[in-house]
Design a protein around this motif. Structure first.
Motif: not given
Length: 343
Positions: A50-65, A99-112
């Motif tokens: 299991e992994y976690v992927l975080r991507r930028q949202p699609s569409g027009s983005l504010l500079k630096g966001a 469709g946008s920039m993204f990265y993949v990291m490990s999935f950390v199992q625990g409590r949120i």
């Protein structure tokens, strides 16, 4: 290729990840995490784990966001520092993959935990969790940024002067109506900037309870999440932001402890948390504490205004974005009350 923030082309993605991450094996499934307003985040379940992927949202983005590339850089730099973070596997800057920039990291199992009152825990377990949160924050601020390759991660100069200017611009770019309290707050912050000092550290930028993963049974943080707003800056910005979150009302999308009995709950006071932080870092009494708190309210209000703007433009990653974004005016009012009541 997909441009829908709520779905991924898993066949194309699996083939790509097999070519760039050692040991990765498809096929995979992707499920979008609920919550959060900024970067869409997915749980990937593959044959290799299991992994976690975080991507930028699609569409027009504010500079630096939505700077997922900065998040990845920080995770990679902190892996051996004692600051608990997920393992960063790969950053993809080519938008044609999903469709946008993204990265993949490990999935950390625990409590949120989402409610700072920690209703799911007995009272005697609450203070240790808060103490651990302050310990991790102090550890982060003690990291030698040059030693971990982050010496150029922020710009030089007065941090708060730059931050007030930057977030004012971000707010103006996302402004949908005139908010009187924000106008008052912007003027006050510009007129009450603290003098520049030599305190410089890596700051998280969004250090709060629900951005931490705790051990399943222990009062121990396993991973600090969501580094999008991290930079080199003044460590008191993080501390004040953490305390600001506790000052928010107990109702609403971002809940706090404003109308809760902390003593009855077994949760330390703000003064006790600040004293613990200062002791851990060997610093004295903090002057001008209301400024740091007011700045924290202002910055969060500017961020939420951006959430509202994305909702208006149809680019929000959550269907609650409009509701959350409308909190900006209330946060500004809480900030103005900090210095108006002190007159």
């Amino acid at each position: 290729m997909t441009t829908d923030v709520n779905s991924l082309d898993t066949v194309r993605l699996a083939a790509y990840l097999e070519s760039v991450i050692a040991g990765f094996q498809g096929p995979l499934t992707a499920e979008k995490f609920t919550g959060g307003q900024s970067n869409p985040t997915f749980l990937l379940k593959a044959r290799s784990g299991e992994y976690v992927l975080r991507r930028q949202p699609s569409g027009s983005l504010l500079k630096g966001a939505h700077a997922v590339d900065r998040e990845y850089r920080v995770l990679d730099a902190l892996r051996d520092t004692g600051v608990p973070v997920a393992h960063a596997y790969h950053l993809c800057e080519a938008p044609e993959v999903i469709g946008s920039m993204f990265y993949v990291m490990s999935f950390v199992q625990g409590r949120i935990f989402w409610d700072p009152a920690l209703p799911e825990l007995p009272s005697e377990q609450r203070a240790p969790l808060y103490s651990e949160m302050i310990r991790v924050l102090a550890t982060l601020h003690d990291v030698d940024v040059n030693a971990v390759g982050l010496g150029d991660y922020g710009r030089p100069g007065n941090y708060f002067e730059r931050q007030v200017g930057m977030w004012t611009k971000q707010y103006r770019a996302a402004e949908t109506e005139t908010i009187a309290a924000m106008e008052t707050l912007i003027v006050w912050l510009q007129a009450n900037l603290p003098a520049a000092d030599d305190q410089l550290s890596l700051v998280h930028g969004d250090y709060r309870l629900d951005n931490l993963i705790f051990h399943p049974a222990e009062a121990r943080v396993l991973a600090v999440l969501d580094w999008e707003l991290s930079t080199l800056g003044h460590p008191l910005a993080d501390l004040a932001y953490f305390c600001m979150c506790l000052r928010l009302p107990s109702v609403g999308h971002i809940s706090g402890l404003a109308n809760k009995n902390r003593e009855q709950l077994g949760i330390p006071t703000e003064a006790e948390l600040v004293a613990q932080y200062c002791a851990l870092r060997g610093i004295g009494t903090i002057a001008n504490w209301p400024f740091y708190l007011a700045f924290s309210f202002f910055r969060l209000a500017a961020i939420l205004q951006g959430v509202l703007k994305r909702s208006v433009d149809g680019n929000a990653s959550s269907d609650k974005a409009a509701q959350v974004g409308k909190m900006a005016g209330h946060l500004a009012q809480l900030a103005v009350a900090l210095f108006e009541n002190d007159r």
